[in-house]
Design an enzyme around this catalytic site. Structure first.
Site, short mmCIF file in Angstrom:
data_model
loop_
_atom_site.label_atom_id
_atom_site.label_comp_id
_atom_site.label_asym_id
_atom_site.label_seq_id
_atom_site.Cartn_x
_atom_site.Cartn_y
_atom_site.Cartn_z
N LYS A 64 -3.33 -45.79 -32.97
CA LYS A 64 -3.51 -44.98 -34.17
C LYS A 64 -3.04 -43.57 -33.87
O LYS A 64 -3.10 -43.13 -32.72
CB LYS A 64 -5.00 -44.92 -34.56
CG LYS A 64 -5.22 -44.55 -36.00
CD LYS A 64 -5.03 -45.73 -36.93
CE LYS A 64 -5.24 -45.38 -38.36
NZ LYS A 64 -5.27 -46.60 -39.20
N LYS A 108 0.18 -51.13 -32.57
CA LYS A 108 0.42 -50.87 -33.99
C LYS A 108 -0.75 -50.12 -34.59
O LYS A 108 -1.90 -50.38 -34.25
CB LYS A 108 0.54 -52.24 -34.67
CG LYS A 108 1.03 -52.23 -36.06
CD LYS A 108 2.54 -52.31 -36.12
CE LYS A 108 3.06 -52.10 -37.51
NZ LYS A 108 3.01 -50.71 -37.95
N LYS A 154 -8.71 -55.80 -35.26
CA LYS A 154 -8.16 -56.26 -36.54
C LYS A 154 -6.99 -57.22 -36.32
O LYS A 154 -6.93 -58.30 -36.92
CB LYS A 154 -7.68 -55.02 -37.30
CG LYS A 154 -7.38 -55.23 -38.75
CD LYS A 154 -6.98 -53.92 -39.41
CE LYS A 154 -8.09 -52.89 -39.37
NZ LYS A 154 -7.81 -51.69 -40.14
N SER A 177 2.82 -55.34 -42.49
CA SER A 177 3.62 -54.55 -41.54
C SER A 177 4.25 -55.47 -40.48
O SER A 177 5.38 -55.26 -40.05
CB SER A 177 2.73 -53.53 -40.82
OG SER A 177 2.58 -52.38 -41.59
N HIS A 200 -2.44 -55.45 -24.55
CA HIS A 200 -2.35 -56.88 -24.21
C HIS A 200 -1.24 -57.56 -25.00
O HIS A 200 -0.75 -58.61 -24.61
CB HIS A 200 -3.70 -57.58 -24.45
CG HIS A 200 -4.01 -57.78 -25.90
ND1 HIS A 200 -4.31 -56.74 -26.73
CD2 HIS A 200 -4.04 -58.90 -26.66
CE1 HIS A 200 -4.52 -57.20 -27.95
NE2 HIS A 200 -4.36 -58.51 -27.93
N ARG A 201 -0.86 -56.98 -26.13
CA ARG A 201 0.31 -57.40 -26.89
C ARG A 201 1.14 -56.15 -27.16
O ARG A 201 0.57 -55.08 -27.43
CB ARG A 201 -0.07 -57.99 -28.24
CG ARG A 201 -0.84 -59.30 -28.17
CD ARG A 201 0.11 -60.49 -28.08
NE ARG A 201 -0.61 -61.74 -28.19
CZ ARG A 201 -1.28 -62.34 -27.20
NH1 ARG A 201 -1.32 -61.77 -26.01
NH2 ARG A 201 -1.90 -63.47 -27.39
P1 NAD Z 1 -5.26 -42.39 -49.51
O1 NAD Z 1 -5.15 -41.02 -48.97
O2 NAD Z 1 -4.12 -42.97 -50.27
O3 NAD Z 1 -6.54 -42.51 -50.49
C1 NAD Z 1 -7.81 -42.02 -50.17
C2 NAD Z 1 -8.48 -41.70 -51.50
O4 NAD Z 1 -9.84 -41.36 -51.26
C3 NAD Z 1 -7.84 -40.51 -52.23
O5 NAD Z 1 -7.70 -40.81 -53.60
C4 NAD Z 1 -8.85 -39.39 -52.00
O6 NAD Z 1 -8.84 -38.43 -53.05
C5 NAD Z 1 -10.15 -40.17 -51.96
N1 NAD Z 1 -11.21 -39.48 -51.23
C6 NAD Z 1 -11.13 -38.71 -50.13
N2 NAD Z 1 -12.34 -38.24 -49.78
C7 NAD Z 1 -13.21 -38.73 -50.67
C8 NAD Z 1 -14.60 -38.63 -50.85
N3 NAD Z 1 -15.35 -37.89 -50.03
N4 NAD Z 1 -15.17 -39.30 -51.88
C9 NAD Z 1 -14.41 -40.05 -52.72
N5 NAD Z 1 -13.09 -40.19 -52.61
C10 NAD Z 1 -12.49 -39.53 -51.60
O7 NAD Z 1 -5.68 -43.30 -48.27
P2 NAD Z 1 -5.56 -44.88 -48.15
O8 NAD Z 1 -4.28 -45.20 -47.46
O9 NAD Z 1 -5.87 -45.51 -49.44
O10 NAD Z 1 -6.71 -45.17 -47.09
C11 NAD Z 1 -8.08 -45.25 -47.47
C12 NAD Z 1 -8.86 -45.91 -46.35
O11 NAD Z 1 -8.30 -47.20 -46.09
C13 NAD Z 1 -8.85 -45.18 -45.00
O12 NAD Z 1 -10.07 -45.42 -44.34
C14 NAD Z 1 -7.74 -45.88 -44.24
O13 NAD Z 1 -7.87 -45.77 -42.84
C15 NAD Z 1 -7.96 -47.30 -44.71
N6 NAD Z 1 -6.78 -48.17 -44.56
C16 NAD Z 1 -5.61 -47.87 -45.17
C17 NAD Z 1 -4.54 -48.74 -45.02
C18 NAD Z 1 -3.22 -48.53 -45.73
O14 NAD Z 1 -2.38 -49.44 -45.69
N7 NAD Z 1 -3.01 -47.42 -46.41
C19 NAD Z 1 -4.66 -49.88 -44.22
C20 NAD Z 1 -5.89 -50.15 -43.63
C21 NAD Z 1 -6.95 -49.29 -43.81
#
Ligand code: NAD
Length: 474
Positions: free
Chosen positions: A109, A73, A97, A366, A68-69
């Site tokens: 995604k 992303k 979101k 972003s 729709h947009r």
């Molecule tokens: P990342 O890979 O940098 O960090 C994830 C961390 O979680 C790591 O340190 C990893 O060791 C730890 N981890 C993995 N499995 C685990 C478990 N079972 N128990 C405890 N710790 C565990 O990832 P991120 O970018 O920080 O993303 C984390 C979450 O945030 C995801 O759900 C992602 O979709 C969401 N998210 C990230 C962003 C972004 O900008 N990076 C934006 C929106 C949402």
């Protein structure tokens, strides 16, 4: 990785059921709701890459939830257990979101099924460039149509490789650098993107604590200072959120849960030190100044004021939800609470600040990066010196009219023009504040909306259905 983790289809089902709750509460017609919920398309690619002398086959996906947009992303994750349903669920979350925080993108995604720890830098570069070529040539990577970003297992480095691959495929696209966000600053990235999601979590909590009646609903009092916080996942999002909350708001990070176990220190852990230790040692086990527990997930149930799941989806499920003791949960990760667990937590009176709002900081910044790339100019470049000299004139005028000197801490503030970093933080803060105010308002004004997640989805559904009807989809 969590071995008991359910498959992506459960995650997708969970997201859809949460949205259904909002459909019922908002009274949206079923056919419009269905049209919004169902994804647009999913690309699956399988490609071989020669690694250490033999061919390895890789599978990846890019799901588009709503157009729709445009562009659509959403991040690209590298993980060994990623599957199509998980990517579809995450793409749907991106649509909601963006609508909730007023970012004009559709949802998408991507994911590549691989464990990044098993490959060296050069191998990852070859795999990433090949994946990017697959996406670009099939219309799933472009500044106008589909713009990825980092997620679990990917970061600035992968984004720079993707941008460079696209540039070499389409050198005549003047906006090539905008084909992906989360790039290093020297390759068209924006200052403040790396920490944006964690920063957004901090801003969300700050806004929540500006509403005493909300704080009271969670059974808490006062501000963030001294609040005991559990953080699961000390990666990009978890580390930045924890570090900012500890250093700037005086909160105490009492538990950090990682893949190999958890650390507890009721006086507050030094987040920077734990982060450094984890990166050097590959885990938290053996860290001094804390009690160590090998069963990390159990510590989600530890007593605290705020719980921040920031690792991965479906960590709070029907089998542990009843034992969660933190009265306030902010979902920094995507989908950390299942639909069933959400019901159990709500029945207990637990307040959940939902993922579709709480971790939107990344996509908000972003959006700023994408706009900056399209405008081909750094934010603040035109007006910074002008604002600086205007501030100086104001100080001169006050001092000559009053005959006294403006205190230096005020003069320093007036004397400076905003740079890109200031503007990004200001825009992120504003977006997070406004969105939470809107969510709280909807929850307060609608009899059938009982929680913040349903309120957030009602907002998204209203905006999406309006947009669909305006452009005459039906
Ligand atoms: P990342 O890979 O940098 O960090 C994830 C961390 O979680 C790591 O340190 C990893 O060791 C730890 N981890 C993995 N499995 C685990 C478990 N079972 N128990 C405890 N710790 C565990 O990832 P991120 O970018 O920080 O993303 C984390 C979450 O945030 C995801 O759900 C992602 O979709 C969401 N998210 C990230 C962003 C972004 O900008 N990076 C934006 C929106 C949402």
């Amino acid at each position: 990785m969590n071995k008991s983790r359910p498959s992506g289809s459960h995650f997708l089902d969970s997201v859809n059921r949460m949205v259904d709750r909002a459909v019922t509460a908002s009274g949206l017609e079923a056919d419009i709701a269905e049209a919004i919920k169902v994804g647009t398309d999913v690309l699956q690619v399988n490609f071989p890459v020669k690694i250490r002398g033999r061919l390895e086959l890789f599978s990846g996906w890019r799901a588009v939830h709503s157009t729709h947009r445009l562009p659509v992303k959403g991040g690209i994750r590298y993980a060994p257990n990623v599957d199509q349903h998980e990517i579809e669920a995450l793409a749907a979350l991106m649509t909601y979101k963006c609508a909730i925080v007023n970012v004009p993108f559709g949802g998408s995604k991507g994911g590549l099924k691989l464990d990044p720890c098993q490959y060296d830098r050069d191998e990852l570069q070859i795999i990433t460039r090949r994946f990017a070529r697959e996406l670009a040539t099939k219309g799933y990577l472009s500044p106008a149509l589909n713009v990825p970003a980092p997620d679990v297992g990917t970061g600035q480095r992968e984004m720079a490789w993707i941008a460079d691959t696209y540039k070499h495929l389409y050198p005549d696209d003047i906006n090539h650098v905008a084909c992906v966000t989360g790039k290093p600053v020297e390759h068209g990235g924006i200052r403040g993107r790396t920490e944006a999601t964690g920063r957004g979590v901090q801003y969300a909590l700050r806004e929540y604590f500006r509403h005493p009646s909300e704080v009271k609903r969670a059974g808490l009092v006062g501000g963030l200072e001294g609040k005991r916080i559990i953080v699961q996942g000390l990666g990009n999002v978890g580390y930045h959120a924890a570090a900012f909350l500890a250093k700037e708001d005086g909160a105490k990070i009492t538990v950090i849960i990682e893949q190999d176990g958890a650390l507890i220190n009721e006086q507050g852990l030094d987040v920077d030190q734990v982060y450094r230790y984890k990166n050097e040692q590959g885990g938290v086990k053996g860290y001094p100044d804390a009690q160590y527990h090998s069963d990390g997930a159990k510590l989600l149930e530890h007593e605290a004021d705020i719980l921040i799941p920031a690792a991965l989806e479906e960590v709070i499920r029907s089998d542990n939800a009843a034992r969660i003791r933190a009265p306030l949960i902010i979902e920094a990760a995507n989908g950390p609470i299942t639909y069933e667990a959400d019901q159990i937590l709500q029945d207990k009176g637990c307040i959940i600040i939902p993922d579709a709002y709480a971790n939107a900081g990344g996509v908000i910044v972003s959006f700023f990066e994408w706009v900056r790339n399209l405008s081909h100019i750094r934010f603040g470049r035109l007006e910074r010196r002008f604002d600086e000299s205007r501030g100086k004139h104001i100080i001169d005028a006050i001092e000559s009219a009053s005959g006294s000197t403006v205190p230096s801490w005020i003069a320093n503030q007036l004397n400076r023009g905003a740079d890109e970093f200031d503007l990004v933080r200001s825009g992120l803060d504003d977006s997070m504040r406004m969105a939470l105010q809107e969510i709280i308002e909807i929850r307060n004004d609608h009899e059938k909306v009982e929680d913040l997640r349903t309120a957030a989805y009602v907002i998204a559904l209203n905006k999406l259905s309006r947009s669909y009807l305006d452009i005459g989809v039906y």
